[in-house]
Design a protein around this motif. Sequence first.
Motif, PDB file in Angstrom:
ATOM      1  N   ALA A   1       5.948 -13.150   1.966  1.00  0.00           N
ATOM      2  CA  ALA A   1       4.758 -12.321   1.730  1.00  0.00           C
ATOM      3  C   ALA A   1       5.172 -10.892   1.378  1.00  0.00           C
ATOM      4  O   ALA A   1       4.587 -10.260   0.494  1.00  0.00           O
ATOM      5  CB  ALA A   1       3.857 -12.322   2.964  1.00  0.00           C
ATOM      6  N   ARG A   2       6.207 -10.404   2.063  1.00  0.00           N
ATOM      7  CA  ARG A   2       6.645  -9.029   1.785  1.00  0.00           C
ATOM      8  C   ARG A   2       7.090  -8.888   0.326  1.00  0.00           C
ATOM      9  O   ARG A   2       6.745  -7.909  -0.347  1.00  0.00           O
ATOM     10  CB  ARG A   2       7.801  -8.644   2.717  1.00  0.00           C
ATOM     11  CG  ARG A   2       8.375  -7.259   2.419  1.00  0.00           C
ATOM     12  CD  ARG A   2       9.440  -6.838   3.409  1.00  0.00           C
ATOM     13  NE  ARG A   2      10.553  -7.779   3.520  1.00  0.00           N
ATOM     14  CZ  ARG A   2      11.539  -7.903   2.634  1.00  0.00           C
ATOM     15  NH1 ARG A   2      11.582  -7.139   1.555  1.00  0.00           N
ATOM     16  NH2 ARG A   2      12.507  -8.794   2.818  1.00  0.00           N
ATOM     17  N   LEU A   3       7.813  -9.881  -0.167  1.00  0.00           N
ATOM     18  CA  LEU A   3       8.270  -9.786  -1.560  1.00  0.00           C
ATOM     19  C   LEU A   3       7.081  -9.716  -2.519  1.00  0.00           C
ATOM     20  O   LEU A   3       7.071  -8.944  -3.474  1.00  0.00           O
ATOM     21  CB  LEU A   3       9.166 -10.976  -1.899  1.00  0.00           C
ATOM     22  CG  LEU A   3      10.514 -10.990  -1.153  1.00  0.00           C
ATOM     23  CD1 LEU A   3      11.269 -12.291  -1.419  1.00  0.00           C
ATOM     24  CD2 LEU A   3      11.369  -9.785  -1.550  1.00  0.00           C
TER      25      LEU A   3
ATOM     26  N   VAL B   1       6.368   1.311   2.804  1.00  0.00           N
ATOM     27  CA  VAL B   1       4.949   1.225   3.157  1.00  0.00           C
ATOM     28  C   VAL B   1       4.838   0.349   4.400  1.00  0.00           C
ATOM     29  O   VAL B   1       5.410  -0.738   4.442  1.00  0.00           O
ATOM     30  CB  VAL B   1       4.152   0.581   2.001  1.00  0.00           C
ATOM     31  CG1 VAL B   1       2.708   0.361   2.408  1.00  0.00           C
ATOM     32  CG2 VAL B   1       4.240   1.442   0.746  1.00  0.00           C
ATOM     33  N   TYR B   2       4.152   0.848   5.416  1.00  0.00           N
ATOM     34  CA  TYR B   2       4.037   0.067   6.640  1.00  0.00           C
ATOM     35  C   TYR B   2       2.726  -0.722   6.643  1.00  0.00           C
ATOM     36  O   TYR B   2       1.646  -0.148   6.468  1.00  0.00           O
ATOM     37  CB  TYR B   2       4.073   0.988   7.867  1.00  0.00           C
ATOM     38  CG  TYR B   2       3.835   0.220   9.152  1.00  0.00           C
ATOM     39  CD1 TYR B   2       4.888  -0.427   9.809  1.00  0.00           C
ATOM     40  CD2 TYR B   2       2.552   0.112   9.691  1.00  0.00           C
ATOM     41  CE1 TYR B   2       4.677  -1.149  10.966  1.00  0.00           C
ATOM     42  CE2 TYR B   2       2.333  -0.614  10.850  1.00  0.00           C
ATOM     43  CZ  TYR B   2       3.390  -1.248  11.481  1.00  0.00           C
ATOM     44  OH  TYR B   2       3.168  -1.972  12.618  1.00  0.00           O
TER      45      TYR B   2
ATOM     46  N   PRO C   1       8.854  -0.412  -1.655  1.00  0.00           N
ATOM     47  CA  PRO C   1       9.375  -1.178  -0.519  1.00  0.00           C
ATOM     48  C   PRO C   1       8.347  -1.245   0.604  1.00  0.00           C
ATOM     49  O   PRO C   1       7.587  -0.303   0.819  1.00  0.00           O
ATOM     50  CB  PRO C   1      10.613  -0.387  -0.084  1.00  0.00           C
ATOM     51  CG  PRO C   1      10.442   0.974  -0.664  1.00  0.00           C
ATOM     52  CD  PRO C   1       9.585   0.833  -1.887  1.00  0.00           C
ATOM     53  N   VAL C   2       8.325  -2.379   1.290  1.00  0.00           N
ATOM     54  CA  VAL C   2       7.289  -2.620   2.290  1.00  0.00           C
ATOM     55  C   VAL C   2       7.930  -3.086   3.587  1.00  0.00           C
ATOM     56  O   VAL C   2       8.881  -3.877   3.575  1.00  0.00           O
ATOM     57  CB  VAL C   2       6.310  -3.713   1.779  1.00  0.00           C
ATOM     58  CG1 VAL C   2       5.440  -4.238   2.905  1.00  0.00           C
ATOM     59  CG2 VAL C   2       5.460  -3.178   0.633  1.00  0.00           C
TER      60      VAL C   2
ATOM     61  N   GLU D   1      -3.313  -2.375   9.755  1.00  0.00           N
ATOM     62  CA  GLU D   1      -2.839  -1.014   9.500  1.00  0.00           C
ATOM     63  C   GLU D   1      -2.109  -0.987   8.171  1.00  0.00           C
ATOM     64  O   GLU D   1      -1.400  -1.931   7.827  1.00  0.00           O
ATOM     65  CB  GLU D   1      -1.898  -0.582  10.630  1.00  0.00           C
ATOM     66  CG  GLU D   1      -1.596   0.892  10.565  1.00  0.00           C
ATOM     67  CD  GLU D   1      -0.862   1.392  11.803  1.00  0.00           C
ATOM     68  OE1 GLU D   1      -0.834   0.673  12.817  1.00  0.00           O
ATOM     69  OE2 GLU D   1      -0.303   2.502  11.722  1.00  0.00           O
ATOM     70  N   PHE D   2      -2.330   0.068   7.427  1.00  0.00           N
ATOM     71  CA  PHE D   2      -1.786   0.155   6.075  1.00  0.00           C
ATOM     72  C   PHE D   2      -1.417   1.610   5.846  1.00  0.00           C
ATOM     73  O   PHE D   2      -2.276   2.429   5.565  1.00  0.00           O
ATOM     74  CB  PHE D   2      -2.875  -0.310   5.091  1.00  0.00           C
ATOM     75  CG  PHE D   2      -2.386  -0.583   3.693  1.00  0.00           C
ATOM     76  CD1 PHE D   2      -1.464   0.230   3.067  1.00  0.00           C
ATOM     77  CD2 PHE D   2      -2.886  -1.677   2.993  1.00  0.00           C
ATOM     78  CE1 PHE D   2      -1.033  -0.037   1.782  1.00  0.00           C
ATOM     79  CE2 PHE D   2      -2.465  -1.956   1.703  1.00  0.00           C
ATOM     80  CZ  PHE D   2      -1.541  -1.132   1.102  1.00  0.00           C
ATOM     81  N   ARG D   3      -0.122   1.906   6.024  1.00  0.00           N
ATOM     82  CA  ARG D   3       0.293   3.297   5.786  1.00  0.00           C
ATOM     83  C   ARG D   3       0.916   3.378   4.405  1.00  0.00           C
ATOM     84  O   ARG D   3       2.094   3.099   4.212  1.00  0.00           O
ATOM     85  CB  ARG D   3       1.277   3.743   6.862  1.00  0.00           C
ATOM     86  CG  ARG D   3       0.555   4.144   8.139  1.00  0.00           C
ATOM     87  CD  ARG D   3       1.497   4.749   9.164  1.00  0.00           C
ATOM     88  NE  ARG D   3       1.537   3.937  10.373  1.00  0.00           N
ATOM     89  CZ  ARG D   3       2.635   3.671  11.071  1.00  0.00           C
ATOM     90  NH1 ARG D   3       3.805   4.144  10.692  1.00  0.00           N
ATOM     91  NH2 ARG D   3       2.565   2.926  12.161  1.00  0.00           N
TER      92      ARG D   3
END
Length: 308
Positions: free
Chosen positions: A264-266, A232-233, A275-276, A224-226
């Motif tokens: 990975a988020r960074l 960002v989700y 921001p994720v 899922e990629f919002r």
Amino acid sequence: MMPELPATSATAPAGVTHAGMVAVVGKPNAGKSTLLNRIVGQKLSITSPKPQSTRTRVVGIHSANGAQMILTDTPGLLEPRYALQKAMRRTALEVLHEADVILYLADASEGAPTPLLEAAAIERPPRAPVVTVLNKIDMIPPSRRDQLDISCPDARRISARTGEGVAQLIDEIASRLPESPFLFPEEEIGTQSLRFFVSELVRETALEQLDEEVPYSVACEVEEFREASRPVYIRAVIYVERESQKGILIGDGGARIRDMGRSARLKIEKLLDAPVYLDLWVKVLANWRRNARSLERFGFTLPQDDRA
Ligand code: GDP
Ligand code: MG
């Protein structure tokens, strides 16, 4: 003596553009992903692949100064072992034959690389020029750089890590692209391959945590990629082949997966410049590498006779 430049190169009429496909090949660990990341980091839009060639993995597009290079990843060319690698090799060969420029990346610390056609046992040479690139030049002391000049006079030297030589390499690629209108909108960002790129960053992060036996067992899928939400989700799943590998990735009390998620988020935040929130999972898909359907699910094209 410098060859005289053709008059047209200095006075190219406005509107003449160059564009084409650049296949990036090399042994595992040569630094392909690092180089692609660096080019992405400099100036890059990531867009969806050409619909007619979904097997081609477009990992990035760099458009600057009237030239657009569509960079494609070609895993599996130099390591045909399992069914997975066979599928990858087939895809890689197709990418090579479609390419306008082939970047052959090698680790400079390993000395002069075997010529690509030989290393990859390619029978029918691709039409595209092969640009041999020695990466990790930052690790080579000046005295050994001289040796490389002798053993490998035609190779470009770069450090994907520090960026040394990368701008010149981009210029050189641009100069070898055919005259063509841009194939993608200059600034377009398509979620399709953004997803792919994000899944590669997650996979890369997982690989950093694993020893050498495991990497081929790792696949990653963005479920899922919002893109529009803030943060960002992203929900991503790392697939491994065995419970024991899952245990390794999760770590004591989940410590390792938390670490991986953070790291990975960074990387993803850098890529998206936003921001994720990364919702990261590890799942077992038993022996997925030997299963045609799972291979296709992760984007590999199987040779006809290997299809189950
Ligand atoms: P790939 O398997 O070809 O995609 O290689 P990677 O991009 O994953 O790089 C493999 C390893 O080499 C990683 O640990 C990178 O950090 C490292 N690496 C890549 N480029 C350079 C470089 O220019 N200099 C140095 N010192 N290390 C590099
Ligand atoms: Mg890589």
